[in-house]
Design an enzyme around this catalytic site. Structure first.
Site, PDB file in Angstrom:
ATOM      1  N   ALA A   8      64.803   4.839  97.144  1.00  0.00           N
ATOM      2  CA  ALA A   8      65.720   5.279  96.102  1.00  0.00           C
ATOM      3  C   ALA A   8      66.198   4.085  95.286  1.00  0.00           C
ATOM      4  O   ALA A   8      66.021   2.930  95.676  1.00  0.00           O
ATOM      5  CB  ALA A   8      66.914   5.995  96.724  1.00  0.00           C
ATOM      6  N   GLY A  10      62.856   7.015 100.454  1.00  0.00           N
ATOM      7  CA  GLY A  10      62.631   8.234  99.685  1.00  0.00           C
ATOM      8  C   GLY A  10      61.201   8.407  99.236  1.00  0.00           C
ATOM      9  O   GLY A  10      60.755   9.537  98.991  1.00  0.00           O
ATOM     10  N   GLU A  33      59.530  10.042 102.116  1.00  0.00           N
ATOM     11  CA  GLU A  33      60.044  11.418 102.188  1.00  0.00           C
ATOM     12  C   GLU A  33      59.415  12.295 101.104  1.00  0.00           C
ATOM     13  O   GLU A  33      59.129  13.479 101.334  1.00  0.00           O
ATOM     14  CB  GLU A  33      61.566  11.409 102.073  1.00  0.00           C
ATOM     15  CG  GLU A  33      62.235  10.810 103.302  1.00  0.00           C
ATOM     16  CD  GLU A  33      63.737  10.704 103.169  1.00  0.00           C
ATOM     17  OE1 GLU A  33      64.448  11.279 104.005  1.00  0.00           O
ATOM     18  OE2 GLU A  33      64.197  10.043 102.207  1.00  0.00           O
ATOM     19  N   GLU A  62      66.043   3.063 105.979  1.00  0.00           N
ATOM     20  CA  GLU A  62      67.428   3.306 105.560  1.00  0.00           C
ATOM     21  C   GLU A  62      68.465   2.748 106.526  1.00  0.00           C
ATOM     22  O   GLU A  62      69.555   2.327 106.116  1.00  0.00           O
ATOM     23  CB  GLU A  62      67.663   4.813 105.370  1.00  0.00           C
ATOM     24  CG  GLU A  62      67.018   5.410 104.139  1.00  0.00           C
ATOM     25  CD  GLU A  62      65.605   5.890 104.371  1.00  0.00           C
ATOM     26  OE1 GLU A  62      65.106   6.687 103.573  1.00  0.00           O
ATOM     27  OE2 GLU A  62      64.985   5.457 105.377  1.00  0.00           O
TER      28      GLU A  62
END
Length: 256
Positions: free
Chosen positions: A64, A109, A112, A132
């Site tokens: 992200a 992300g 993901e 993360e």
């Protein structure tokens, strides 16, 4: 129409490319444009499958956009919800086959987002991981749910607890990716073209049976499969497929 993604169409395959240099991070703008693009492609009768990839050779998506994190720590987060949290569900629920081509690092992300796709093909140099925890965070885009379902709870916890990355070879061994590409994105295009020869009426029901049925008890999953199997016999494509088999020719599907 788009500023941080590109959408290209080749026959019945759409290629969505994230173009947010240098590392294609998931910003609010990227998420909004991905949601819009997939909504448009869902409505397109000419598109059977979608390849999702990143621009360049460094990163599919390196997580992200951390610069946007401070605003998430201010005020009421419920009033700050955006497409960034929605994009993973949009791609997972997209009713057509999706292939993630990991042209470079798929971290946080980015991994993901790849996990939300149906199939993953990777370059040999790709690193994959959910780091993360190193920021005092944890995967919030489906990683805690999709990764354990894919590779098992213990190994998924290890990766998330440590934040360690995997090589493409290690990811292939664990079943996170389907294949390491020998010819780059051309391998993904070849697979998409092979899928595209089939009826979208059948393909989308396969996806629904697996995605939705897999979250239900076995008896309910089998009931859903039976319902979808009955539905597909009401399509024009199944009539064409059966007639072509009888006539010993290739079917020409209309996706109706």
């Amino acid at each position: 129409m788009y500023t941080v993604i590109e959408v290209e169409r080749l026959d019945n395959v759409a290629i969505v490319t994230i173009d947010n240099p240098p590392m294609n991070v998931l910003s609010h703008q990227v998420a909004e444009e991905l949601c819009a693009a997939f909504a448009e492609l869902e409505r397109s009768d000419d598109v059977v499958s979608v390849i999702l990839t990143g621009k360049g050779e460094r990163a599919f998506m390196a997580g992200a956009d951390i610069k946007e994190f401070p605003e998430m720590m201010e005020g009421d987060q419920r009033n700050q919800r955006s497409k960034k949290g929605e994009v993973f569900h949009v791609i997972h629920a997209f009713p057509k086959p999706t292939i993630a081509y990991l042209n470079g690092h798929a971290l946080g992300g980015g991994l993901e987002l790849a996990l939300a796709c149906d199939i993953r093909i990777s370059s040999k140099e790709t690193q994959l991981g959910l780091p993360e925890v190193k920021l005092g965070l944890f995967p919030g885009g489906g990683g805690t749910q999709r990764l354990p379902r894919l590779i098992g709870e213990a190994k998924a916890k290890e990766l998330m607890f440590t934040g360690n990355s995997l090589t493409a070879e290690e990811a292939l061994h664990l079943g996170i990716i389907n294949k390491i590409a020998e010819n780059g994105i051309e391998d993904a295009k070849k697979l998409a073209a092979k899928i595209g020869r089939h009826s979208l009426q059948a393909l989308r029901r396969i996806k629904e049976a697996v995605n939705v049925g897999g979250e239900k008890p076995l008896n309910e999953g089998l009931a859903l499969e039976a319902k979808l199997f009955k539905e597909v016999f009401e399509t024009e494509d199944v009539k064409e497929g059966i007639q072509a088999f009888i006539e010993k020719r290739h079917p020409v599907f209309s996706h109706r």
